[in-house]
Every structure is written in structure tokens, then in C-alpha cells.
Design a protein around this motif. Structure first.
Motif, PDB file in Angstrom:
ATOM      1  N   TYR A 175       1.125  -0.986  -0.012  1.00  0.00           N
ATOM      2  CA  TYR A 175      -0.233   0.356   0.254  1.00  0.00           C
ATOM      3  C   TYR A 175       0.919   1.129  -0.289  1.00  0.00           C
ATOM      4  N   ASN A 176       2.323   1.382   0.339  1.00  0.00           N
ATOM      5  CA  ASN A 176       2.745   2.571   0.475  1.00  0.00           C
ATOM      6  C   ASN A 176       4.348   1.961  -0.226  1.00  0.00           C
ATOM      7  N   PRO A 177       4.694   2.463  -1.044  1.00  0.00           N
ATOM      8  CA  PRO A 177       5.676   2.329  -2.075  1.00  0.00           C
ATOM      9  C   PRO A 177       7.218   3.263  -1.225  1.00  0.00           C
ATOM     10  N   ALA A 178       6.443   3.933  -0.898  1.00  0.00           N
ATOM     11  CA  ALA A 178       8.087   4.860  -0.571  1.00  0.00           C
ATOM     12  C   ALA A 178       9.243   3.631   1.141  1.00  0.00           C
ATOM     13  N   LEU A 179       7.671   2.746   0.939  1.00  0.00           N
ATOM     14  CA  LEU A 179       8.863   1.785   2.353  1.00  0.00           C
ATOM     15  C   LEU A 179       9.535   1.143   1.689  1.00  0.00           C
ATOM     16  N   GLY A 225      11.517  12.634   2.454  1.00  0.00           N
ATOM     17  CA  GLY A 225      10.300  13.440   3.851  1.00  0.00           C
ATOM     18  C   GLY A 225       9.712  11.583   3.517  1.00  0.00           C
ATOM     19  N   GLU A 226       8.673  11.892   2.185  1.00  0.00           N
ATOM     20  CA  GLU A 226       8.160  11.040   2.068  1.00  0.00           C
ATOM     21  C   GLU A 226       8.665   9.355   2.624  1.00  0.00           C
ATOM     22  N   ILE A 227       9.599   8.979   3.091  1.00  0.00           N
ATOM     23  CA  ILE A 227      10.173   7.320   3.787  1.00  0.00           C
ATOM     24  C   ILE A 227      10.072   7.910   4.675  1.00  0.00           C
ATOM     25  N   VAL A 241      -0.758   8.418   4.092  1.00  0.00           N
ATOM     26  CA  VAL A 241      -0.886   9.659   4.802  1.00  0.00           C
ATOM     27  C   VAL A 241      -2.200  10.034   5.137  1.00  0.00           C
ATOM     28  N   THR A 242      -3.281   9.958   4.148  1.00  0.00           N
ATOM     29  CA  THR A 242      -4.344  11.024   3.934  1.00  0.00           C
ATOM     30  C   THR A 242      -5.291  10.196   5.691  1.00  0.00           C
TER      31      THR A 242
END
Length: 130
Positions: free
Chosen positions: A37-41, A48-50, A96-97
Motif C-alpha cells: 500500500y505504501n511504496p515509500a517503505l 520526507g515521504e520515506i 498519509v491521508t
């Protein structure tokens, strides 16, 4: 496997210990789903997103573990456990929403568990010379 070996060595109840280990370890099985669900991981994105995504998943894991254990600074009731658990799942499996909704649920549940919303009572002076 380690639980079963430890139970045989210590003589503890196998089923109670295994269930307790499952409650502690369920977050380890759910957090890898967050990578989908979260490719920043997976380090795809800005720094910042990571960092934000990592923090969200850590807080979600803590909330989920607290809900399964029924303890977050003190014992929680069913309502608090459900709110913290739902908030933890929202943290882990969403972007983040929804993190603010999950944080709100978690803070309300922590407030209920820690009696933040309870009115303080003022000791009244009683006149005994009536």
C-alpha cells in the motif's frame, strides 16, 4: 517454534504461551502488507515521504500491538482496544491521508484509557458546627 521449545523447557502451558506469542507477533505478519500500500517503505520517493511513511507504520504497529495486548500505559477496555486497533490498521494499511483519522482514534482511546476526559472533583469543605 521458539515458543514450543521454551514451554517444554519451562513447563509452562503450551496453548496460553502460544496464544500470547501470536498476539505479540501478529504485527510482524501485518506490517509487510504495508509495503504493497505504501511504496515509500521500499525507498521509492523523497526522503520526507520515506521518513513519514516509516513513522506512520511504526506508530501503527505500536497501536495494533497495544490493542491486541489490551494495555497502553494502563489496562484498556473493549472500546479503547477497538479504537486503537482500528487506528493501528488504518495507520499500517493506508496512506498519509487517513493517518490523521487513525491518530485521532488512537489519541481518543488513550485519553479514555488514561482518564484524560474525566472531570476532577474538588474536595468540599463541610461545616461541622451547624
Amino acid at each position: 517454534m521458539g515458543t514450543f521449545v521454551a514451554c517444554s523447557i519451562s513447563g509452562a502451558n503450551l496453548w496460553k504461551t502460544g496464544f500470547q506469542a501470536m498476539k505479540l507477533g501478529v504485527t510482524v505478519f501485518i506490517i509487510p502488507i504495508a509495503f504493497v500500500y505504501n511504496p515509500a517503505l521500499l525507498m521509492f520517493g523523497t526522503v520526507g515521504e520515506i521518513v513519514i511513511s516509516f513513522g506512520i507504520v511504526v506508530v501503527g504497529g505500536v497501536f495494533l500491538a497495544a490493542a491486541l495486548q489490551g494495555y497502553f500505559f494502563k489496562d484498556m477496555g473493549i472500546a479503547e482496544r477497538l479504537m486503537v486497533g482500528f487506528g493501528g490498521v488504518l495507520f499500517i494499511l493506508s496512506s498519509v491521508t487517513y493517518a490523521f483519522v487513525a491518530l485521532g482514534l488512537g489519541l481518543i482511546a488513550c485519553g479514555l484509557a488514561l482518564n484524560w476526559f474525566k472531570r476532577s472533583t474538588v474536595n468540599k469543605v463541610v461545616n461541622v458546627n451547624k
